[in-house]
Design an enzyme around this catalytic site. Structure first.
Site, PDB file in Angstrom:
ATOM      1  N   GLU A 118     -16.143   1.880 -16.394  1.00 18.21           N
ATOM      2  CA  GLU A 118     -16.341   1.090 -15.128  1.00 18.21           C
ATOM      3  C   GLU A 118     -15.129   1.206 -14.111  1.00 18.21           C
ATOM      4  OE1 GLU A 118     -17.384  -2.837 -16.012  1.00 18.21           O
ATOM      5  OE2 GLU A 118     -18.713  -2.259 -17.808  1.00 18.21           O
ATOM      6  N   LYS A 120     -12.407   0.042 -12.005  1.00 18.03           N
ATOM      7  CA  LYS A 120     -11.500  -1.263 -11.874  1.00 18.03           C
ATOM      8  C   LYS A 120     -11.281  -1.688 -10.394  1.00 18.03           C
ATOM      9  CE  LYS A 120      -7.568  -3.166 -14.199  1.00 18.03           C
ATOM     10  NZ  LYS A 120      -6.974  -3.948 -12.959  1.00 18.03           N
ATOM     11  N   ASP A 122      -9.967  -4.102  -7.502  1.00 17.70           N
ATOM     12  CA  ASP A 122      -8.861  -4.724  -7.333  1.00 17.70           C
ATOM     13  C   ASP A 122      -9.123  -6.007  -6.607  1.00 17.70           C
ATOM     14  OD1 ASP A 122      -6.066  -5.258  -7.740  1.00 17.70           O
ATOM     15  OD2 ASP A 122      -5.480  -3.706  -6.093  1.00 17.70           O
ATOM     16  N   TYR A 251     -19.299  -7.841 -13.884  1.00 19.16           N
ATOM     17  CA  TYR A 251     -18.832  -7.001 -14.834  1.00 19.16           C
ATOM     18  C   TYR A 251     -19.022  -7.398 -16.236  1.00 19.16           C
ATOM     19  CZ  TYR A 251     -14.177  -8.982 -14.347  1.00 19.16           C
ATOM     20  OH  TYR A 251     -12.941  -9.548 -13.897  1.00 19.16           O
ATOM     21  N   LYS A 342      -5.227   3.157 -16.055  1.00 18.97           N
ATOM     22  CA  LYS A 342      -5.035   2.787 -14.745  1.00 18.97           C
ATOM     23  C   LYS A 342      -4.608   4.096 -13.791  1.00 18.97           C
ATOM     24  CE  LYS A 342      -3.589  -1.309 -13.253  1.00 18.97           C
ATOM     25  NZ  LYS A 342      -2.892  -2.093 -14.136  1.00 18.97           N
ATOM     26  N   CYS A 436      22.020  21.964  16.774  1.00 15.62           N
ATOM     27  CA  CYS A 436      20.835  22.361  16.154  1.00 15.62           C
ATOM     28  C   CYS A 436      21.125  23.044  14.963  1.00 15.62           C
ATOM     29  CB  CYS A 436      20.114  23.499  17.011  1.00 15.62           C
ATOM     30  SG  CYS A 436      18.656  24.138  16.230  1.00 15.62           S
ATOM     31  N   CYS A 439      20.183  27.018  15.219  1.00 16.24           N
ATOM     32  CA  CYS A 439      20.354  28.007  16.174  1.00 16.24           C
ATOM     33  C   CYS A 439      21.818  27.659  16.531  1.00 16.24           C
ATOM     34  CB  CYS A 439      19.462  28.374  17.262  1.00 16.24           C
ATOM     35  SG  CYS A 439      19.606  26.941  18.450  1.00 16.24           S
ATOM     36  N   CYS A 454      16.636  20.142  20.415  1.00 15.53           N
ATOM     37  CA  CYS A 454      17.195  21.456  20.554  1.00 15.53           C
ATOM     38  C   CYS A 454      16.943  21.964  21.777  1.00 15.53           C
ATOM     39  CB  CYS A 454      16.974  22.505  19.292  1.00 15.53           C
ATOM     40  SG  CYS A 454      17.734  24.083  19.832  1.00 15.53           S
ATOM     41  N   CYS A 459      14.344  28.724  19.912  1.00 17.18           N
ATOM     42  CA  CYS A 459      14.819  28.360  18.548  1.00 17.18           C
ATOM     43  C   CYS A 459      13.731  28.477  17.585  1.00 17.18           C
ATOM     44  CB  CYS A 459      15.323  27.076  18.638  1.00 17.18           C
ATOM     45  SG  CYS A 459      16.057  26.600  16.981  1.00 17.18           S
TER      46      CYS A 459
HETATM   47  S1  IVH Z   1     -13.523  -6.405 -17.796  1.00 15.57           S
HETATM   48  C1  IVH Z   1     -11.247 -11.162 -17.260  1.00 15.57           C
HETATM   49  N1  IVH Z   1     -14.195  -4.897 -16.096  1.00 15.57           N
HETATM   50  O1  IVH Z   1      -9.195  -6.225 -13.822  1.00 15.57           O
HETATM   51  C2  IVH Z   1     -11.129  -9.756 -17.953  1.00 15.57           C
HETATM   52  N2  IVH Z   1     -12.349  -6.160 -15.832  1.00 15.57           N
HETATM   53  O2  IVH Z   1      -6.523  -5.942 -15.288  1.00 15.57           O
HETATM   54  C3  IVH Z   1     -12.330  -8.815 -17.795  1.00 15.57           C
HETATM   55  N3  IVH Z   1     -11.323  -5.744 -13.244  1.00 15.57           N
HETATM   56  O3  IVH Z   1      -8.436  -9.713 -14.048  1.00 15.57           O
HETATM   57  C4  IVH Z   1     -12.016  -7.353 -18.218  1.00 15.57           C
HETATM   58  N4  IVH Z   1     -12.916  -4.400 -12.568  1.00 15.57           N
HETATM   59  O4  IVH Z   1     -10.772  -8.907 -13.125  1.00 15.57           O
HETATM   60  C5  IVH Z   1     -13.442  -5.655 -16.435  1.00 15.57           C
HETATM   61  N5  IVH Z   1     -15.156  -3.431 -14.369  1.00 15.57           N
HETATM   62  C6  IVH Z   1     -14.184  -4.228 -14.832  1.00 15.57           C
HETATM   63  C7  IVH Z   1     -13.260  -4.876 -13.948  1.00 15.57           C
HETATM   64  C8  IVH Z   1     -12.310  -5.563 -14.522  1.00 15.57           C
HETATM   65  C9  IVH Z   1     -11.739  -5.231 -12.348  1.00 15.57           C
HETATM   66  C10 IVH Z   1     -10.186  -6.803 -13.251  1.00 15.57           C
HETATM   67  C11 IVH Z   1     -10.441  -8.162 -14.040  1.00 15.57           C
HETATM   68  C12 IVH Z   1      -9.128  -8.417 -14.632  1.00 15.57           C
HETATM   69  C13 IVH Z   1      -8.206  -7.380 -14.446  1.00 15.57           C
HETATM   70  C14 IVH Z   1      -7.558  -6.884 -15.547  1.00 15.57           C
END
Ligand code: IVH
Length: 704
Positions: A118, A120, A122, A251, A342, A436, A439, A454, A459
């Protein structure tokens, strides 16, 4: 309106509005225009005003409303909101897998290698509680056990359903749910509790639009989408969250209790199920067979993350078999079942070693930071542009400072800050040069222009021409370093003089426009292969006025008498050449007083001295011509027409290798004319003068 009719109408309106909400926010489909939807909402709002007894928590009119809170209530999570273990490399991932295999093996169990990968996201994690299918409470993660009740803020998020949608039975069968599980799910929807976890985020587009608006209003800007989302969810006034157009992506789904394994489904199926329940989910999540596929997935998104509408900082790798969650248990606070793989950090700290000034096409001087090589955003960075002196002042940079470098996505790496607290006192102030650096001409800052320039108009052009000549055929002949690339590297500040070519490293090139890893490596290898070069070619490559290939050869033969054989070093060459007087040069064959003066000036100039110091450092070796004892010693060749088995350059090299000489025009002093296909007028000339004529076959025999 009759109470009963009103109640009915309210219910219908809620369902209709929710249907279109799902189409729009979950499936990105506009099933009805925004204004038509607004008009439905308005009707609902009026009816609810008239019959307040029918206002329910799942009404779309209740997304924003009520007073700001005095403080957030605490919420104890039914199941702790765990954290994740981080992996940063393929090795970390393999270790994770191995540990899990061993852990289960000790218990006599085995592990599948089917992974659900999945993105991740932010943002800020949230837990949503639905009782009888209705959203009743939303909480932050908090310390994992106890979070804060942010229900009112979460209600403002349109992609979050206020009431769960009931999927059709056949859709659930298609997901692989057994009859008993389907029944159980329907029970939970109607009578029980379902919890959904996911990430609350702000899209990049929303961030840009909000910041544009905030800038106009003179309000402080949001630093990034994460702060945009997290900041507003922690505000007591839900109006702020509403204004920020947040989104919720699910998720995780808690149906009963995984530990008791009540509803059996795969992670992939659970991901699809959240969508059927009315949530937005990440469509790019993918089932991967084995870690090799996981690596491809992770690498792909590291490279392409900028194409997504939201920020991600890695991928979360989970076993598709959800029953492994309780079976694998936890280490510390995190489950063994999943891991956050990551992306490489986009910022890193390193030392600012030096600042060099490059001169651009228009004469503008641009400072480039020379950094202690550091890995950031997946590649090693050794230099980065600082734009101008104002930027250096804005960052407060000193030579020797510890600095933060950033490489976000495909953006060119840059120094974003200095860390003055780490200074030792030995750091030096950075000043613009007075002359310069290329040159030596004067430099000035015009009006309130931030740039230094310059003042020598030629140059840049001269530098380009010199570099182009140095790497061209007949000179160093470096493959992959054509005029366009030379100019690009000059503009990037990587090349200022010809000696810089040998200092080019793979990490200087990767990330430049058009330079993927392979191309960078190929060019560096091509340059390396020329680190040992024939003295005559090198002398020609230097571009000394009036020195062509033939005279370079004469000079090479002459100078090599004073050099240690068979390989000379640049500084040794310089020392020997500087000892030659004007008379020595003009005594050489084909070298008149003008050429001799040019040679004398070249070897005595400061620029040449600086250049040769760099050549020496780069490890350049000069192959001296064979003493005139080769099979063709003393023989002079002219070539005409094209040869079948050799290029002209190769033929010339072969002749030289045997101690012979080549020249362009036929004269009485020429020993051989080598005739290829479609010869030019040289053939007639040679016949007239009685020069010996060789066919290609005869020539090949001679040089064998
Ligand atoms: S599963 C609450 N799946 O990443 C822990 N987490 O570094 C759930 N996050 O705070 C873990 N995308 O909010 C999971 N596809 C995903 C996610 C995900 C983002 C976040 C999550 C957690 C942080 C952990």
């Amino acid at each position: 309106m009759d109470k009963k009719i009103a109640k009915n109408r309210i219910e219908k309106l809620k369902q209709e509005i929710d249907y279109h909400r799902r189409q729009y926010h979950v499936y990105d489909r506009e099933s009805i225009s925004v204004s038509a939807l607004d008009s439905l909402k308005m009707e609902l709002f009026r009816l609810e005003n008239e019959f307040p007894e029918f206002i329910s928590a799942d009404s779309p009119t209740q997304r924003v409303g009520g007073e700001a809170l005095a403080k957030f209530q605490k919420v104890t999570h039914r199941r702790p909101m765990i954290s994740l273990y981080d992996a940063f490399s393929e090795e970390d991932m393999r270790d994770w897998e191995k540990r899990n295999i061993n852990y289960l093996a000790e218990r006599g169990e085995s592990l599948s290698s089917l992974y659900y990968c999945e993105l991740k996201l932010d943002g800020l994690a949230a837990n949503l509680r639905y009782e009888k299918g209705i959203f009743v409470q939303g909480a932050t993660r908090g310390d994992g056990q106890i979070g804060e009740d942010i229900t009112l803020n979460l209600r403002t998020i349109e992609s979050l359903p206020l009431r769960l949608f009931k999927p059709a039975e056949k859709e659930l069968v298609a997901l692989g749910l057994k009859e008993k599980d389907i029944k159980n799910l329907f029970y939970l929807l109607a009578e029980g509790v379902i919890e959904v976890r996911g990430e609350t985020i702000m899209s990049k587009q929303t961030l840009a639009a909000l910041n544009k608006q905030y800038a106009l209003e003179g309000k402080p800007l949001l630093a990034n989408t994460r702060n945009g989302a997290a900041g507003s969810l922690r505000q007591l006034d839900p109006q702020i969250a509403a204004e920020r157009h947040l989104e919720f992506y699910a998720y995780d789904l808690i149906l009963g209790d995984y530990e008791r394994g009540e509803i059996v489904l795969s992670r992939a199926a659970a991901d699809k199920l959240v969508e059927l329940l009315g949530f937005k989910r990440v469509r790019d999540n993918k089932l991967c067979h084995g870690l090799a596929e996981v690596f491809v997935f992770q690498r792909y998104w590291e490279k392409n993350k900028d194409k997504l509408p939201f920020f991600i900082d890695g991928v979360v790798v989970k076993y598709d078999d959800l029953s492994l969650w309780p079976r694998l248990g936890t280490v510390g606070k995190a489950p063994r079942y999943m891991v956050a793989y990551k992306f490489s950090a986009e910022q890193a700290t390193t030392k600012l070693i030096d600042v060099v000034w490059q001169v651009g096409r228009t004469g503008v001087l641009t400072p480039t930071a020379i950094l202690e090589p550091v890995k950031v955003g997946g590649v090693t960075i050794g230099r980065s542009t600082l734009h101008n002196l104002d930027e250096i002042e804005r960052l407060g940079l000193r030579l020797g400072d510890t600095v933060i470098v950033e490489r976000a996505g495909d953006v060119i790496p840059k120094v974003v800050a200095a860390l003055p607290n780490l200074r030792t006192g030995k750091e030096k102030v950075i000043q613009a040069p007075v002359h310069c650096p290329r040159c030596g001409a004067e430099i000035s800052r015009l009006g309130d222009d931030v740039a230094y320039r310059c003042l020598n108009k030629n140059c840049y052009a001269v530098a380009l021409r010199r570099l182009g000549h140095f790497v061209a055929k007949g000179a160093l002949d470096i493959e992959g370093l054509g005029p366009k690339i030379v100019e690009q590297l000059v503009n990037e500040g990587l090349l200022e003089d010809v000696a810089d070519i040998f200092a080019l490293r793979r990490e200087d090139l990767i990330g430049l426009n058009g330079f993927a890893e392979k191309k960078a490596e190929k060019l560096v290898a091509a340059i390396k292969s020329r680190q040992e070069v024939a003295l005559s070619r090198f002398l020609f490559a230097l571009g000394i006025s009036h020195i062509g290939e033939e005279s370079a050869q004469t000079i090479a033969v002459y100078l090599s008498k004073f050099l240690s054989s068979p390989i000379g070093r640049p500084q040794e060459l310089l020392r020997v050449a500087k000892k030659c007087r004007l008379d020595d040069w003009s005594a050489l064959a084909d070298i008149g007083p003008v050429v001799a003066a040019s040679l004398f000036n070249f070897w005595h100039s400061q620029e040449t001295a600086a250049l040769f110091t760099k050549f020496e450092k780069s490890g350049l070796s000069l192959l001296l011509p064979l003493p005139a004892s080769g099979a063709l010693a003393g023989k002079t060749f002219v070539l005409t027409g094209s040869l079948n088995s050799l290029t002209r350059q190769e033929a010339k090299d072969k002749i030289k290798a045997k101690g012979g000489k080549t020249q362009e025009s036929v004269s009485r002093l020429v020993d051989y004319l080598v005739v290829g296909e479609a010869p030019g007028s040289k053939l007639r000339e040679a016949e007239k003068l009685g020069v010996k004529i060789l066919t290609e076959t005869e020539f090949l025999k001679l040089i064998q």
